[in-house]
Design a protein around this motif. Structure first.
Motif, PDB file in Angstrom:
ATOM      1  N   ILE A  54      12.325   4.722  -8.126  1.00  0.00           N
ATOM      2  CA  ILE A  54      13.730   4.894  -8.539  1.00  0.00           C
ATOM      3  C   ILE A  54      14.345   3.537  -8.879  1.00  0.00           C
ATOM      4  O   ILE A  54      15.069   3.398  -9.874  1.00  0.00           O
ATOM      5  CB  ILE A  54      14.533   5.600  -7.420  1.00  0.00           C
ATOM      6  CG1 ILE A  54      14.041   7.043  -7.270  1.00  0.00           C
ATOM      7  CG2 ILE A  54      16.025   5.553  -7.715  1.00  0.00           C
ATOM      8  CD1 ILE A  54      14.623   7.773  -6.079  1.00  0.00           C
ATOM      9  N   GLN A  55      14.057   2.515  -8.066  1.00  0.00           N
ATOM     10  CA  GLN A  55      14.556   1.171  -8.355  1.00  0.00           C
ATOM     11  C   GLN A  55      14.038   0.686  -9.705  1.00  0.00           C
ATOM     12  O   GLN A  55      14.787   0.096 -10.498  1.00  0.00           O
ATOM     13  CB  GLN A  55      14.125   0.195  -7.247  1.00  0.00           C
ATOM     14  CG  GLN A  55      14.626  -1.227  -7.469  1.00  0.00           C
ATOM     15  CD  GLN A  55      14.137  -2.193  -6.396  1.00  0.00           C
ATOM     16  OE1 GLN A  55      13.459  -1.803  -5.444  1.00  0.00           O
ATOM     17  NE2 GLN A  55      14.483  -3.468  -6.548  1.00  0.00           N
ATOM     18  N   TRP A  56      12.759   0.944  -9.974  1.00  0.00           N
ATOM     19  CA  TRP A  56      12.188   0.550 -11.272  1.00  0.00           C
ATOM     20  C   TRP A  56      12.890   1.305 -12.402  1.00  0.00           C
ATOM     21  O   TRP A  56      13.263   0.714 -13.425  1.00  0.00           O
ATOM     22  CB  TRP A  56      10.688   0.835 -11.306  1.00  0.00           C
ATOM     23  CG  TRP A  56      10.100   0.645 -12.670  1.00  0.00           C
ATOM     24  CD1 TRP A  56       9.693  -0.522 -13.235  1.00  0.00           C
ATOM     25  CD2 TRP A  56       9.888   1.659 -13.667  1.00  0.00           C
ATOM     26  NE1 TRP A  56       9.239  -0.307 -14.518  1.00  0.00           N
ATOM     27  CE2 TRP A  56       9.357   1.023 -14.813  1.00  0.00           C
ATOM     28  CE3 TRP A  56      10.103   3.034 -13.707  1.00  0.00           C
ATOM     29  CZ2 TRP A  56       9.023   1.715 -15.962  1.00  0.00           C
ATOM     30  CZ3 TRP A  56       9.778   3.728 -14.870  1.00  0.00           C
ATOM     31  CH2 TRP A  56       9.252   3.070 -15.988  1.00  0.00           C
ATOM     32  N   SER A  74       6.617   5.869  -1.996  1.00  0.00           N
ATOM     33  CA  SER A  74       6.845   5.022  -3.169  1.00  0.00           C
ATOM     34  C   SER A  74       8.100   5.403  -3.941  1.00  0.00           C
ATOM     35  O   SER A  74       8.525   4.671  -4.839  1.00  0.00           O
ATOM     36  CB  SER A  74       5.648   5.095  -4.117  1.00  0.00           C
ATOM     37  OG  SER A  74       5.504   6.410  -4.643  1.00  0.00           O
ATOM     38  N   LEU A  75       8.689   6.536  -3.608  1.00  0.00           N
ATOM     39  CA  LEU A  75       9.801   7.062  -4.399  1.00  0.00           C
ATOM     40  C   LEU A  75      10.976   6.079  -4.520  1.00  0.00           C
ATOM     41  O   LEU A  75      11.488   5.875  -5.631  1.00  0.00           O
ATOM     42  CB  LEU A  75      10.267   8.388  -3.806  1.00  0.00           C
ATOM     43  CG  LEU A  75      11.165   9.245  -4.710  1.00  0.00           C
ATOM     44  CD1 LEU A  75      10.490   9.533  -6.043  1.00  0.00           C
ATOM     45  CD2 LEU A  75      11.530  10.556  -4.006  1.00  0.00           C
ATOM     46  N   PRO A  76      11.422   5.417  -3.442  1.00  0.00           N
ATOM     47  CA  PRO A  76      12.521   4.447  -3.612  1.00  0.00           C
ATOM     48  C   PRO A  76      12.181   3.325  -4.590  1.00  0.00           C
ATOM     49  O   PRO A  76      13.038   2.897  -5.380  1.00  0.00           O
ATOM     50  CB  PRO A  76      12.736   3.909  -2.193  1.00  0.00           C
ATOM     51  CG  PRO A  76      12.236   4.999  -1.296  1.00  0.00           C
ATOM     52  CD  PRO A  76      11.080   5.600  -2.021  1.00  0.00           C
ATOM     53  N   GLY A 122      11.875  -4.723  -8.605  1.00  0.00           N
ATOM     54  CA  GLY A 122      11.265  -4.281  -7.364  1.00  0.00           C
ATOM     55  C   GLY A 122       9.745  -4.255  -7.401  1.00  0.00           C
ATOM     56  O   GLY A 122       9.114  -4.664  -8.382  1.00  0.00           O
ATOM     57  N   PRO A 123       9.144  -3.762  -6.319  1.00  0.00           N
ATOM     58  CA  PRO A 123       7.687  -3.832  -6.177  1.00  0.00           C
ATOM     59  C   PRO A 123       6.908  -3.037  -7.216  1.00  0.00           C
ATOM     60  O   PRO A 123       5.736  -3.332  -7.457  1.00  0.00           O
ATOM     61  CB  PRO A 123       7.442  -3.283  -4.761  1.00  0.00           C
ATOM     62  CG  PRO A 123       8.685  -2.578  -4.363  1.00  0.00           C
ATOM     63  CD  PRO A 123       9.805  -3.244  -5.091  1.00  0.00           C
ATOM     64  N   ALA A 124       7.513  -2.042  -7.860  1.00  0.00           N
ATOM     65  CA  ALA A 124       6.795  -1.301  -8.904  1.00  0.00           C
ATOM     66  C   ALA A 124       6.532  -2.153 -10.131  1.00  0.00           C
ATOM     67  O   ALA A 124       5.736  -1.771 -10.995  1.00  0.00           O
ATOM     68  CB  ALA A 124       7.559  -0.045  -9.301  1.00  0.00           C
ATOM     69  N   ASP A 179       0.815  -1.212   0.000  1.00  0.00           N
ATOM     70  CA  ASP A 179       0.000   0.000   0.000  1.00  0.00           C
ATOM     71  C   ASP A 179       0.850   1.264   0.000  1.00  0.00           C
ATOM     72  O   ASP A 179       0.378   2.334  -0.417  1.00  0.00           O
ATOM     73  CB  ASP A 179      -0.939  -0.001   1.215  1.00  0.00           C
ATOM     74  CG  ASP A 179      -2.066  -1.006   1.071  1.00  0.00           C
ATOM     75  OD1 ASP A 179      -2.883  -0.829   0.154  1.00  0.00           O
ATOM     76  OD2 ASP A 179      -2.126  -1.964   1.851  1.00  0.00           O
ATOM     77  N   PHE A 180       2.088   1.167   0.424  1.00  0.00           N
ATOM     78  CA  PHE A 180       2.967   2.345   0.417  1.00  0.00           C
ATOM     79  C   PHE A 180       3.191   2.877  -0.990  1.00  0.00           C
ATOM     80  O   PHE A 180       3.557   4.052  -1.177  1.00  0.00           O
ATOM     81  CB  PHE A 180       4.313   2.012   1.082  1.00  0.00           C
ATOM     82  CG  PHE A 180       5.178   1.064   0.299  1.00  0.00           C
ATOM     83  CD1 PHE A 180       6.093   1.541  -0.629  1.00  0.00           C
ATOM     84  CD2 PHE A 180       5.071  -0.308   0.481  1.00  0.00           C
ATOM     85  CE1 PHE A 180       6.892   0.666  -1.356  1.00  0.00           C
ATOM     86  CE2 PHE A 180       5.866  -1.190  -0.246  1.00  0.00           C
ATOM     87  CZ  PHE A 180       6.784  -0.698  -1.164  1.00  0.00           C
ATOM     88  N   LEU A 181       2.950   2.050  -2.009  1.00  0.00           N
ATOM     89  CA  LEU A 181       3.161   2.498  -3.381  1.00  0.00           C
ATOM     90  C   LEU A 181       2.152   3.560  -3.809  1.00  0.00           C
ATOM     91  O   LEU A 181       2.365   4.250  -4.809  1.00  0.00           O
ATOM     92  CB  LEU A 181       3.090   1.310  -4.340  1.00  0.00           C
ATOM     93  CG  LEU A 181       4.254   0.309  -4.249  1.00  0.00           C
ATOM     94  CD1 LEU A 181       3.986  -0.904  -5.116  1.00  0.00           C
ATOM     95  CD2 LEU A 181       5.576   0.968  -4.633  1.00  0.00           C
ATOM     96  N   ALA A 182       1.066   3.689  -3.060  1.00  0.00           N
ATOM     97  CA  ALA A 182       0.081   4.728  -3.377  1.00  0.00           C
ATOM     98  C   ALA A 182       0.490   6.091  -2.837  1.00  0.00           C
ATOM     99  O   ALA A 182      -0.123   7.104  -3.179  1.00  0.00           O
ATOM    100  CB  ALA A 182      -1.285   4.338  -2.806  1.00  0.00           C
ATOM    101  N   ASP A 183       1.528   6.127  -2.007  1.00  0.00           N
ATOM    102  CA  ASP A 183       1.995   7.378  -1.403  1.00  0.00           C
ATOM    103  C   ASP A 183       3.129   7.952  -2.263  1.00  0.00           C
ATOM    104  O   ASP A 183       4.144   7.283  -2.480  1.00  0.00           O
ATOM    105  CB  ASP A 183       2.494   7.113   0.017  1.00  0.00           C
ATOM    106  CG  ASP A 183       2.879   8.388   0.738  1.00  0.00           C
ATOM    107  OD1 ASP A 183       3.862   9.038   0.314  1.00  0.00           O
ATOM    108  OD2 ASP A 183       2.210   8.727   1.735  1.00  0.00           O
ATOM    109  N   PRO A 184       2.991   9.185  -2.758  1.00  0.00           N
ATOM    110  CA  PRO A 184       4.018   9.756  -3.650  1.00  0.00           C
ATOM    111  C   PRO A 184       5.414   9.782  -3.029  1.00  0.00           C
ATOM    112  O   PRO A 184       6.409   9.646  -3.751  1.00  0.00           O
ATOM    113  CB  PRO A 184       3.503  11.173  -3.912  1.00  0.00           C
ATOM    114  CG  PRO A 184       2.041  11.114  -3.647  1.00  0.00           C
ATOM    115  CD  PRO A 184       1.857  10.103  -2.553  1.00  0.00           C
ATOM    116  N   ILE A 185       5.492   9.975  -1.701  1.00  0.00           N
ATOM    117  CA  ILE A 185       6.795  10.046  -1.052  1.00  0.00           C
ATOM    118  C   ILE A 185       7.323   8.647  -0.736  1.00  0.00           C
ATOM    119  O   ILE A 185       8.465   8.294  -1.076  1.00  0.00           O
ATOM    120  CB  ILE A 185       6.722  10.894   0.239  1.00  0.00           C
ATOM    121  CG1 ILE A 185       6.191  12.303  -0.088  1.00  0.00           C
ATOM    122  CG2 ILE A 185       8.096  10.969   0.900  1.00  0.00           C
ATOM    123  CD1 ILE A 185       7.033  13.071  -1.069  1.00  0.00           C
TER     124      ILE A 185
END
Length: 605
Positions: free
Chosen positions: A350-352, A345-347, A358-360, A337-343
């Motif tokens: 960036i990994q993607w 989700s940033l790592p 990664g999770p993205a 669920d952290f991927l819905a947060d703009p901040i």
């Protein structure tokens, strides 16, 4: 815009009016991209593709797998709504459809699924000779280029296609989703390492996806419209242009009429061989109807001149209905669920961006269960609760004994209102979503007016057949059993529930919190009616058949009663496939391209 056959996409139809093509493809979506590639591979054949939307190339949210829902209700989405559904509390349901190159393969989640072999054998038994599983299998394989990885260790590479243009693999899967798989096995659902073989879909599985080895979506557009294909001098791709109707000389299709907007000039674009409609299960019947092909009385009511009375154009609409997302309370740190947060989700972004990992790279629906609602070995019911609805005799709607009628998709995050609604902050959610694979409810697509710029009327007629509700209720009950299996308990925070909470509370976690031994069928059905949504699989509105009384196109996908006009997309499916539609559409388009090029070769000899 460059010369007529430049590498760039054209967006001005006025520059094409002095050209006569061999083939005009209406719709640059999933099927249209396949046809554009395969037909233009013959340098003697000239091909024009007309797409109402724009290019996929600048759509970042299409490239990032987890971000697909960000395209909903944007310029890349047709943004349809159904008519009010009487059996779903009179709700109008949102239907996203891709309005860009690649169509829905550029817009939706990336499940690669060939469905059940018996689905296609059933097509043949219904009169679609030449469309059995054995007939389609070479085209499934031709399209696919499977890349194995650590998550596909149990897959036999010999069952996969290799060397095709469409990239498939097993993408990211969260640890909590792995626990879902174990929980399903605990309650009696066998593990199926590869649901895309002759053995079929039954079991619990990790979804194969069409995400490439760079961690990006492999859509029909990225796969089939590469730069070298677009550079072909015999291929023209026209974007941002609406096809208003097919043009006929007597009963021969000779081209199409197009326009940029409702008030702009209309242009006639001509072809020598065929017009091919690949505009999808909504727009294809709309174009047919606007062109005078359809039920005579409906056309006359809209003042559309009748070219051919074809009663089943726009009829036979089938769609896979989702009960609604059953959201379960997960323990902190277990979900994405952290991927819905703009901040936050940033790592991951960036990994993607740097590594394509990664999770993205999750396709959101990471795993699934496929079962039969009449499987007596599974815990669909309880002795301590009134299951009168589900105990009523079920109609077996499956295509064969190894084919499912229920799918349960598992996602390691909330997916509320098509991803358009966020859960409360700090909420950790695991989603299970049952869907109906073989509906008996049948709907229609009809004209709202004679204007091609007015959206067609969509009436899926959801739950109009009582058997559909019975099957969905069983799907909900199975979810509640999986959630309470031992493997899920370290991941979830299911509260002790002495009694079922009232659905009127609209609790985010209802019915996930409900005790499966207390909740009644009536309460489940009430929740379904208020929460059910499409899972984006409309099909059947230009049905393939053995005669014009029972369908719209013949087994060569040619429209009955006219010449020079074919349909190649999910519209031609005679009945619902028991799974995700993207791979079958691409296989159908591969086979159609082969059939069309055979006629070209025969013309030379």
């Amino acid at each position: 815009m460059g010369n007529l056959f430049s590498q760039t996409y054209l967006d001005d139809p006025s520059t094409l009016t002095d050209k006569v093509y061999d083939y005009i493809i209406v719709g640059g979506g999933t099927a249209g991209c396949v046809l554009a590639n395969r037909l233009s591979a013959d340098p003697s054949v000239s091909v024009l593709v007309i797409e109402a939307g724009g290019s996929h190339e600048q759509e970042t949210f299409s490239k990032i797998p987890v971000a697909f829902a960000k395209l909903f209700k944007t310029h890349a989405d047709w943004d349809y709504d159904t008519s009010p559904q009487p059996d779903l509390d009179d709700r109008e349901l949102f239907w996203p459809r891709g309005k860009l190159l690649g169509g829905c393969s550029s817009l939706n989640a990336m499940m690669y699924h060939r469905c059940s072999p018996t689905d296609f054998d059933e097509w043949e038994s219904m009169g679609a000779k030449g469309w059995s599983y054995n007939d389609l299998l070479p085209y499934f394989r031709k399209a696919e280029n499977f890349t194995p990885n650590l998550r596909s260790s149990h897959v036999n590479p010999e069952d996969r296609g290799s060397g095709g243009l469409w990239q498939t693999s097993h993408s990211y899967i969260a640890p909590i989703t792995e626990k879902f798989i174990e929980a399903a096995k605990e309650i009696g659902i066998p593990y199926n390492p590869d649901i895309n073989t002759r053995k079929g879909s039954l079991g619990v599985t990790k979804f194969m996806s069409f995400i490439d080895n760079k961690g990006q979506r492999s859509s029909a557009a990225t796969s089939y419209l590469s730069k070298d294909v677009l550079a072909r001098k015999n291929l023209t791709v026209l974007i941002g242009t609406t096809t208003t109707r097919v043009l006929f000389s007597s009963n021969q299709a000779v081209g199409v009429e197009v326009a940029k907007t409702t008030s702009s000039p209309r242009y006639k674009l001509l072809c020598k061989r065929e017009v091919i409609l690949s505009a999808g299960a909504i727009n294809t019947p709309q174009v047919l109807l606007l062109s005078g092909l359809g039920p005579k009385k409906e056309l006359e009511k809209m003042d559309v001149p009748v070219v051919k009375d074809l009663p089943l154009v726009g009829k036979n609409l089938r769609d896979h209905l989702l009960t609604g997302a059953i959201t379960l309370r997960a323990k902190p740190g277990r979900t994405l669920d952290f991927l819905a947060d703009p901040i936050k989700s940033l790592p991951a972004i960036i990994q993607w961006f740097i590594f394509g990992t990664g999770p993205a790279t999750t396709n959101v629906g990471e795993a699934a269960v496929f079962v039969r609602s009449n499987d007596a070995t599974l815990p669909f019911t309880s002795q301590s609760v009134d299951c009168s609805t589900t105990n009523d005799k079920l109609i077996d709607t499956t295509s064969g004994p190894d084919s499912p009628d229920i799918e349960i998709i598992a996602a390691p995050m909330a997916f509320l209102s098509h991803g358009l609604r966020s859960p409360p902050p700090q909420t950790n959610c695991f989603t299970m979503a049952p869907l109906l694979l073989r509906p008996l409810s049948v709907g229609s697509v009809t004209l709202a007016s004679s204007s091609p710029f007015d959206k067609a009327k969509i009436n899926p007629n959801y739950l109009s057949h009582p058997n559909d509700a019975k099957i969905l209720i069983r799907g909900v009950r199975l979810v509640l059993r999986i959630a309470r299996a031992a493997s899920m308990q370290p991941e979830l925070s299911l509260p002790p529930v002495p009694q079922v909470p009232t659905p009127d509370e609209m609790d985010l976690f209802y019915p996930g919190d409900a005790d499966p031994d207390i909740i009644s069928d009536t309460e489940i059905l009430k929740w379904i009616k208020r929460n059910a949504e499409t899972i984006y699989h409309p099909m059947g509105t230009a049905k393939m058949s053995s005669d014009e009384k029972t369908g719209v196109v013949d087994v060569d996908l040619k429209v009955w009663g006219v010449t020079g006009l074919r349909v190649v997309d999910a519209s031609v499916f005679p009945t619902a496939v028991s799974g995700h539609t993207c791979a079958p559409v691409i296989a159908v388009a591969e086979k159609a391209a082969h059939m069309i090029l055979e006629t070209v070769d025969q013309g030379r000899s």
